[in-house]
Design an enzyme around this catalytic site. Structure first.
Site, PDB file in Angstrom:
ATOM      1  N   ASP A  90       0.814  -1.223   0.000  1.00  0.00           N
ATOM      2  CA  ASP A  90       0.000   0.000   0.000  1.00  0.00           C
ATOM      3  C   ASP A  90       0.845   1.269   0.000  1.00  0.00           C
ATOM      4  O   ASP A  90       0.364   2.337  -0.339  1.00  0.00           O
ATOM      5  CB  ASP A  90      -0.964  -0.009   1.196  1.00  0.00           C
ATOM      6  CG  ASP A  90      -0.251  -0.291   2.503  1.00  0.00           C
ATOM      7  OD1 ASP A  90       0.522   0.565   2.966  1.00  0.00           O
ATOM      8  OD2 ASP A  90      -0.453  -1.390   3.066  1.00  0.00           O
ATOM      9  N   ASP A 141       8.676 -12.238  -4.449  1.00  0.00           N
ATOM     10  CA  ASP A 141       8.523 -12.823  -3.116  1.00  0.00           C
ATOM     11  C   ASP A 141       9.606 -12.258  -2.194  1.00  0.00           C
ATOM     12  O   ASP A 141      10.796 -12.272  -2.540  1.00  0.00           O
ATOM     13  CB  ASP A 141       8.642 -14.352  -3.228  1.00  0.00           C
ATOM     14  CG  ASP A 141       8.123 -15.036  -1.968  1.00  0.00           C
ATOM     15  OD1 ASP A 141       8.171 -14.416  -0.877  1.00  0.00           O
ATOM     16  OD2 ASP A 141       7.666 -16.184  -2.064  1.00  0.00           O
ATOM     17  N   ASP A 160       6.289  -5.714   6.690  1.00  0.00           N
ATOM     18  CA  ASP A 160       4.881  -5.329   6.781  1.00  0.00           C
ATOM     19  C   ASP A 160       4.093  -6.402   6.051  1.00  0.00           C
ATOM     20  O   ASP A 160       3.698  -6.238   4.906  1.00  0.00           O
ATOM     21  CB  ASP A 160       4.699  -3.963   6.126  1.00  0.00           C
ATOM     22  CG  ASP A 160       3.254  -3.515   6.157  1.00  0.00           C
ATOM     23  OD1 ASP A 160       2.466  -4.094   6.920  1.00  0.00           O
ATOM     24  OD2 ASP A 160       2.910  -2.594   5.406  1.00  0.00           O
ATOM     25  N   ASP A 163      -1.121 -11.886   7.266  1.00  0.00           N
ATOM     26  CA  ASP A 163      -1.113 -12.923   8.305  1.00  0.00           C
ATOM     27  C   ASP A 163      -0.502 -14.230   7.791  1.00  0.00           C
ATOM     28  O   ASP A 163      -0.452 -14.462   6.586  1.00  0.00           O
ATOM     29  CB  ASP A 163      -2.548 -13.148   8.792  1.00  0.00           C
ATOM     30  CG  ASP A 163      -3.142 -11.876   9.356  1.00  0.00           C
ATOM     31  OD1 ASP A 163      -2.464 -11.244  10.184  1.00  0.00           O
ATOM     32  OD2 ASP A 163      -4.251 -11.497   8.953  1.00  0.00           O
ATOM     33  N   TYR A 230      -7.765  -3.854  13.290  1.00  0.00           N
ATOM     34  CA  TYR A 230      -7.078  -5.144  13.280  1.00  0.00           C
ATOM     35  C   TYR A 230      -7.685  -6.004  14.394  1.00  0.00           C
ATOM     36  O   TYR A 230      -8.174  -5.478  15.398  1.00  0.00           O
ATOM     37  CB  TYR A 230      -5.558  -4.977  13.485  1.00  0.00           C
ATOM     38  CG  TYR A 230      -4.797  -4.534  12.250  1.00  0.00           C
ATOM     39  CD1 TYR A 230      -5.337  -4.660  10.973  1.00  0.00           C
ATOM     40  CD2 TYR A 230      -3.523  -3.980  12.373  1.00  0.00           C
ATOM     41  CE1 TYR A 230      -4.626  -4.256   9.853  1.00  0.00           C
ATOM     42  CE2 TYR A 230      -2.804  -3.574  11.252  1.00  0.00           C
ATOM     43  CZ  TYR A 230      -3.368  -3.710   9.987  1.00  0.00           C
ATOM     44  OH  TYR A 230      -2.662  -3.315   8.884  1.00  0.00           O
TER      45      TYR A 230
HETATM   46  N1  AAT Z   1       0.420  -1.818   5.524  1.00  0.00           N
HETATM   47  C1  AAT Z   1      -0.488  -2.679   6.172  1.00  0.00           C
HETATM   48  C2  AAT Z   1      -0.937  -3.748   5.300  1.00  0.00           C
HETATM   49  C3  AAT Z   1      -0.435  -5.007   5.314  1.00  0.00           C
HETATM   50  S1  AAT Z   1      -0.168  -5.521   3.790  1.00  0.00           S
HETATM   51  C4  AAT Z   1       0.782  -6.905   3.728  1.00  0.00           C
HETATM   52  C5  AAT Z   1       1.350  -7.070   2.322  1.00  0.00           C
HETATM   53  O1  AAT Z   1       2.238  -8.193   2.335  1.00  0.00           O
HETATM   54  C6  AAT Z   1       0.338  -7.340   1.193  1.00  0.00           C
HETATM   55  O2  AAT Z   1       0.427  -6.310   0.247  1.00  0.00           O
HETATM   56  C7  AAT Z   1       0.768  -8.697   0.627  1.00  0.00           C
HETATM   57  O3  AAT Z   1       0.587  -8.799  -0.772  1.00  0.00           O
HETATM   58  C8  AAT Z   1       2.233  -8.729   1.016  1.00  0.00           C
HETATM   59  N2  AAT Z   1       2.859 -10.067   1.046  1.00  0.00           N
HETATM   60  C9  AAT Z   1       2.324 -11.229   1.476  1.00  0.00           C
HETATM   61  N3  AAT Z   1       3.198 -12.238   1.342  1.00  0.00           N
HETATM   62  C10 AAT Z   1       4.338 -11.711   0.822  1.00  0.00           C
HETATM   63  C11 AAT Z   1       5.591 -12.253   0.449  1.00  0.00           C
HETATM   64  N4  AAT Z   1       5.859 -13.552   0.595  1.00  0.00           N
HETATM   65  N5  AAT Z   1       6.542 -11.416  -0.049  1.00  0.00           N
HETATM   66  C12 AAT Z   1       6.277 -10.088  -0.206  1.00  0.00           C
HETATM   67  N6  AAT Z   1       5.099  -9.527   0.129  1.00  0.00           N
HETATM   68  C13 AAT Z   1       4.130 -10.314   0.634  1.00  0.00           C
HETATM   69  C14 AAT Z   1      -0.284  -5.809   6.593  1.00  0.00           C
HETATM   70  C15 AAT Z   1      -1.613  -6.243   7.148  1.00  0.00           C
HETATM   71  C16 AAT Z   1      -1.586  -6.914   8.507  1.00  0.00           C
HETATM   72  C17 AAT Z   1      -2.898  -7.632   8.787  1.00  0.00           C
HETATM   73  C18 AAT Z   1      -3.087  -8.033  10.209  1.00  0.00           C
HETATM   74  N7  AAT Z   1      -4.283  -8.827  10.423  1.00  0.00           N
END
Ligand code: AAT
Length: 295
Positions: A90, A141, A160, A163, A230
């Site tokens: 984001d 990734d 960041d 889950d 959250y």
């Molecule tokens: N800024 C608060 C929002 C998040 S977003 C978490 C991000 O992690 C998502 O955009 C998702 O696409 C990304 N993501 C997931 N797995 C991977 C990965 N293996 N490598 C890189 N990016 C990844 C956090 C929300 C917290 C929710 C709590 N309930």
């Protein structure tokens, strides 16, 4: 839901779920990795939802994004120069990190290009982070990116992540933390999304134990913020410091001046983070302090 409400359901918080009244569905799609939705609500503004889990809302995103970025950046023993964000598509964490004038490079490794595109369209106040010239975007990734990074590369790494079900599962496991430890400079700090004390104490305990194994000679500490959208209204961070010269850095102490808005940018002021909140974030209620003692 047919009655116009969204309820956040997950096996990670069984038998409970936050509900928001939805005024309008702005976007719904399926990426290679997850279901992506953006809805407009009266209570919390625009909301990003991935695989049915709330990622951020206009109204309270700052409490999480400011804390996950400024806890490690401010605790560092020197002004940070190179930072990496894993996840965070984001752009909110980029916005917060870019307040630190000392940073020369800010990399982001986000797995899902659709999250980046949707955020630029529907969350301009977060995606503003992408307009900083120091930011380099890698759509891949996060674990692969960190494993391929040169050794000792980063002063801070902010994870960041969503889950630990779906694409983010690997980001809670030991190989990822070993790779981050390697990619960190001595005295560097990792700060990861580390879930709720109310719902995930067991996950947090085993995460802390695993981090202590990886960050030997350093320090592992849990801090938290409050955030209404959250699960349980609270979410934490695992703050792991890599050993440097001398004794392990205590992340509870802020060492860098309060970050300001970058010159010429229309940034909101800091609304949650300050140095008192930094120190207080590590003070845990008795049940949590006792559960985490010794891990
Ligand atoms: N800024 C608060 C929002 C998040 S977003 C978490 C991000 O992690 C998502 O955009 C998702 O696409 C990304 N993501 C997931 N797995 C991977 C990965 N293996 N490598 C890189 N990016 C990844 C956090 C929300 C917290 C929710 C709590 N309930």
């Amino acid at each position: 839901r047919e009655d116009g409400w969204f309820t956040e359901l997950s096996t990670l918080w069984p038998g409970t779920g936050l509900s928001l009244k939805v005024d309008e569905m702005l976007f719904q799609g399926r990426s290679d990795f997850q279901d992506v939705a953006v809805v407009k609500t009266g209570a919390f503004g625009t909301v990003l939802i991935l695989d049915g889990a709330i990622q951020c809302t206009d109204r309270d995103e700052f409490s999480y994004q400011e804390m996950i970025a400024h806890l490690p950046a401010s605790a560092l023993g020197r002004p940070p120069k190179r930072a990496l964000v894993v996840g965070g598509g984001d752009g909110g964490v980029l916005r917060e990190l870019s307040r630190h004038a000392s940073l020369e490079e800010i990399h982001i490794a986000e797995i899902d290009g659709m999250v980046i595109d949707v955020s630029k369209k529907y969350f301009p106040q977060m995606a503003v982070g992408y307009s900083d010239p120091r930011v380099q975007v890698h759509v891949c990734d996060g674990i692969k990116f960190v494993q391929d990074s040169p050794k000792g590369q980063y002063d801070i790494i902010v994870v960041d992540s969503s889950d630990p079900v779906g694409p983010a599962e690997v980001l809670f496991q030991k190989p990822f933390f070993e790779a981050m430890h390697r990619a960190l400079a001595p005295g560097g700090i990792v700060c990861t999304q580390a879930e709720s004390l109310w719902y995930h104490l067991e996950i947090i305990k085993s995460l802390a134990a695993m981090c202590s194994e990886v960050f030997q000679g350093g320090a592992v500490q849990y801090a938290f913020t409050t955030i209404p959208t959250y699960p349980s209204g609270q979410i934490g961070f695992m703050v792991c410091t890599k050993a440097g010269d001398g004794k392990p850095l205590d992340a509870r102490e802020p060492r860098q001046p309060l970050p300001a808005a970058p010159e010429g940018r229309d940034y909101p002021p800091l609304r949650y983070y300050n140095h008192e909140v930094h120190r207080a974030a590590f003070v845990l209620p008795t049940f949590a302090r006792d559960a985490l003692a010794g891990s």
